[in-house]
Design an enzyme around this catalytic site. Structure first.
Site, PDB file in Angstrom:
ATOM      1  N   TRP A   1       0.834  -1.206   0.000  1.00  0.00           N
ATOM      2  CA  TRP A   1       0.000   0.000   0.000  1.00  0.00           C
ATOM      3  C   TRP A   1       0.868   1.254   0.000  1.00  0.00           C
ATOM      4  O   TRP A   1       0.528   2.260  -0.630  1.00  0.00           O
ATOM      5  CB  TRP A   1      -0.915   0.009   1.229  1.00  0.00           C
ATOM      6  CG  TRP A   1      -1.812   1.208   1.308  1.00  0.00           C
ATOM      7  CD1 TRP A   1      -3.064   1.349   0.755  1.00  0.00           C
ATOM      8  CD2 TRP A   1      -1.547   2.445   1.992  1.00  0.00           C
ATOM      9  NE1 TRP A   1      -3.575   2.588   1.042  1.00  0.00           N
ATOM     10  CE2 TRP A   1      -2.669   3.287   1.802  1.00  0.00           C
ATOM     11  CE3 TRP A   1      -0.470   2.928   2.731  1.00  0.00           C
ATOM     12  CZ2 TRP A   1      -2.744   4.578   2.325  1.00  0.00           C
ATOM     13  CZ3 TRP A   1      -0.534   4.202   3.254  1.00  0.00           C
ATOM     14  CH2 TRP A   1      -1.656   5.021   3.064  1.00  0.00           C
ATOM     15  N   HIS A   2       2.005   1.200   0.670  1.00  0.00           N
ATOM     16  CA  HIS A   2       2.828   2.394   0.818  1.00  0.00           C
ATOM     17  C   HIS A   2       3.589   2.765  -0.453  1.00  0.00           C
ATOM     18  O   HIS A   2       3.889   3.956  -0.644  1.00  0.00           O
ATOM     19  CB  HIS A   2       3.821   2.212   1.973  1.00  0.00           C
ATOM     20  CG  HIS A   2       3.246   2.556   3.303  1.00  0.00           C
ATOM     21  ND1 HIS A   2       2.565   1.640   4.073  1.00  0.00           N
ATOM     22  CD2 HIS A   2       3.235   3.720   4.007  1.00  0.00           C
ATOM     23  CE1 HIS A   2       2.169   2.230   5.191  1.00  0.00           C
ATOM     24  NE2 HIS A   2       2.561   3.486   5.173  1.00  0.00           N
ATOM     25  N   GLY A   3       3.957   1.821  -1.280  1.00  0.00           N
ATOM     26  CA  GLY A   3       4.753   2.198  -2.444  1.00  0.00           C
ATOM     27  C   GLY A   3       4.891   1.106  -3.473  1.00  0.00           C
ATOM     28  O   GLY A   3       4.483  -0.040  -3.259  1.00  0.00           O
TER      29      GLY A   3
ATOM     30  N   PHE B   1       2.316   8.501  -1.352  1.00  0.00           N
ATOM     31  CA  PHE B   1       1.772   7.175  -1.164  1.00  0.00           C
ATOM     32  C   PHE B   1       0.324   7.084  -1.634  1.00  0.00           C
ATOM     33  O   PHE B   1      -0.236   6.024  -1.657  1.00  0.00           O
ATOM     34  CB  PHE B   1       1.868   6.760   0.320  1.00  0.00           C
ATOM     35  CG  PHE B   1       3.267   6.873   0.866  1.00  0.00           C
ATOM     36  CD1 PHE B   1       4.336   6.383   0.169  1.00  0.00           C
ATOM     37  CD2 PHE B   1       3.500   7.491   2.078  1.00  0.00           C
ATOM     38  CE1 PHE B   1       5.632   6.491   0.653  1.00  0.00           C
ATOM     39  CE2 PHE B   1       4.782   7.610   2.586  1.00  0.00           C
ATOM     40  CZ  PHE B   1       5.851   7.096   1.870  1.00  0.00           C
TER      41      PHE B   1
END
Length: 454
Positions: A305-307, A454
């Site tokens: 989800w972050h990157g 993000f």
């Protein structure tokens, strides 16, 4: 447009507040319409080319939610309901993945508003809300501008309770102003100055060990004050419009374990994964092996989800490893370690993890770790180390102090338990903080929020 710009503070915010509060509280529908219009304008101002993607996401998830609601009302709780929610999840995740993992420009806030949209679908599917099909409520839930771009990811059931009220709570206005100014202070006066120091260090091709350690510390503190500052501003803005959003950070760098850290850092994201992934998979109410699987899945998804690079996947696995280690191997044994040492070790784990955020590759991250231990052959400290430490010592000390509750408790004690005239001193302090922030914004180069990426 972001909260820490002069155009937002002196144009968009006062106009939207004035229009909203000029509408009588009893005319709640018109207040919602006005707030929805301002929310769309907010997004258009910041990312006009992708507003159509946002609108399509809102409408698709509204239709999906209503399809589930109608099937539930007809007593058909089986295959078709499950198929509808699966299709919604697949489409939402696929669209997010296409933008996030391709060369297409990621629409601003997509990771956040996609999770809000999924919360809408899930809460109807699990029967957590008695939804009435009001499209205005659903649109405002997802598009509400204080939380649209970077959260907090408020769940639909919690927001809807406030949306269906006849009136909003105007008594939140003062506390909202307080939170907004504190968040602005965190972003402009602490995070942005730490950012300058970090970028000076990260531009070096070689560095002594202490310089690399300082770079890691500067970034870790910058990330906290940048993101928690944004969250405070978002929560404060919501309160100015009469809505309550729970805190998103609770002094995470005072955590005495990795599990505790993730109960304090980006709380709304952790709650989302807990309620919509971890618990539906069985949570803690299953065998040890399945608990292990559930945690592993959550942390892999958190990293993704972050990157869109392997760094973030590695970062998710890295934190998942320590969470699982604490839960299944260490347990209560860690309590035998002095609390100050537990806090120090937890911060070390978190800070090392952030290296995978600011380096471009896993190889780059391990190279930076090597630099922290003298891999560049410049020793532990040199003149550059002394320069970066002394020139940023004031903001570093301020950041360390503000990472804990000391100043907040002092303020609350003086204002709420002290003499009545102390509230005027508090107001004066907030005005001075605002003036300093604005002065810094006028003279500084624009700096966006880190979590926008993000």
């Amino acid at each position: 447009m972001t909260f820490s710009t002069l155009s937002f503070i002196f144009l968009y915010l006062p106009v939207s507040l004035l229009v909203y509060h000029l509408i009588p509280a009893e005319k709640s529908i018109w207040r919602k319409v006005a707030l929805l219009i301002f929310s769309v304008l907010f997004y258009v101002w910041g990312d006009a080319p992708n507003v159509l993607v946002l609108v399509i996401s809102v409408l698709f998830n509204y239709i999906s939610g209503q399809q589930i609601r109608m099937l539930s009302a007809d007593g058909r709780d089986g295959f078709r309901r499950k198929a509808t929610v699966i299709v919604a999840v697949v489409v939402d995740v696929a669209v997010l993945g296409i933008f996030k993992y391709s060369r297409l420009a990621l629409p601003v806030g997509m990771s956040f508003y996609t999770f809000s949209a999924l919360s809408y679908v899930f809460d109807i599917y699990y029967g957590r809300v008695e939804d009435d099909g009001n499209v205005l409520n659903e649109m405002l839930y997802i598009l509400f501008f204080p939380k649209l771009i970077s959260g907090p990811i408020m769940q639909y059931k919690d927001f809807r309770e406030q949306l269906v009220q006849k009136t909003v709570k105007n008594r939140y206005f003062t506390s909202g102003m307080h939170l907004f100014i504190i968040g602005l202070f965190k972003k402009v006066l602490i995070a942005d100055n730490l950012s300058t120091a970090f970028h000076q260090i990260s531009s070096l091709s070689q560095m002594a060990g202490l310089t690399a350690w300082l770079g890691m510390i500067f970034y870790s503190l910058e990330l906290y004050f940048d993101f928690s500052g944004y969250s405070d501003m978002a929560i404060g803005l919501a309160e100015m419009f009469g809505f309550r959003i729970e805190k998103n950070f609770n002094y995470p760098y005072l955590s005495d374990g990795v599990t505790d850290f993730w109960r304090r850092w980006h709380i709304s994201l952790g709650a989302w994964f807990r309620d919509y992934v971890y618990i539906p998979m069985g949570g803690n109410r299953c065998s040890r092996e399945k608990q292990f699987r559930n945690l592993a899945v959550v942390w892999i998804l958190t990293g993704l989800w972050h990157g869109n690079t392997l760094n973030f996947l590695f970062w998710g696995i890295y934190h998942g490893f320590f969470v699982i280690l604490e839960k299944f191997a260490i347990g209560q044994k860690r309590l035998s370690i002095p609390k100050w040492l537990r806090i120090l070790l937890t911060d070390l784990i978190a800070f090392v993890g952030w290296i995978f955020f600011f380096t471009p590759s896993i190889g780059g991250a391990f190279h930076y770790l090597g630099q922290m231990f003298g891999a560049d052959g410049l020793g532990f400290a040199n003149g550059a180390s002394a320069y970066y430490l002394t020139s940023n010592l004031v903001v570093l000390i301020l950041a360390v102090i503000c990472s804990g509750p000391l100043l907040t408790r002092l303020h609350d004690t003086l204002v709420y338990r002290g003499r009545k005239n102390m509230i005027y001193l508090s107001a004066a302090v907030h005005v001075v903080l605002l003036i300093f922030c604005v002065a810094n914004m006028v003279g500084a180069t624009y700096s966006t929020f880190l979590y926008f990426r993000f």
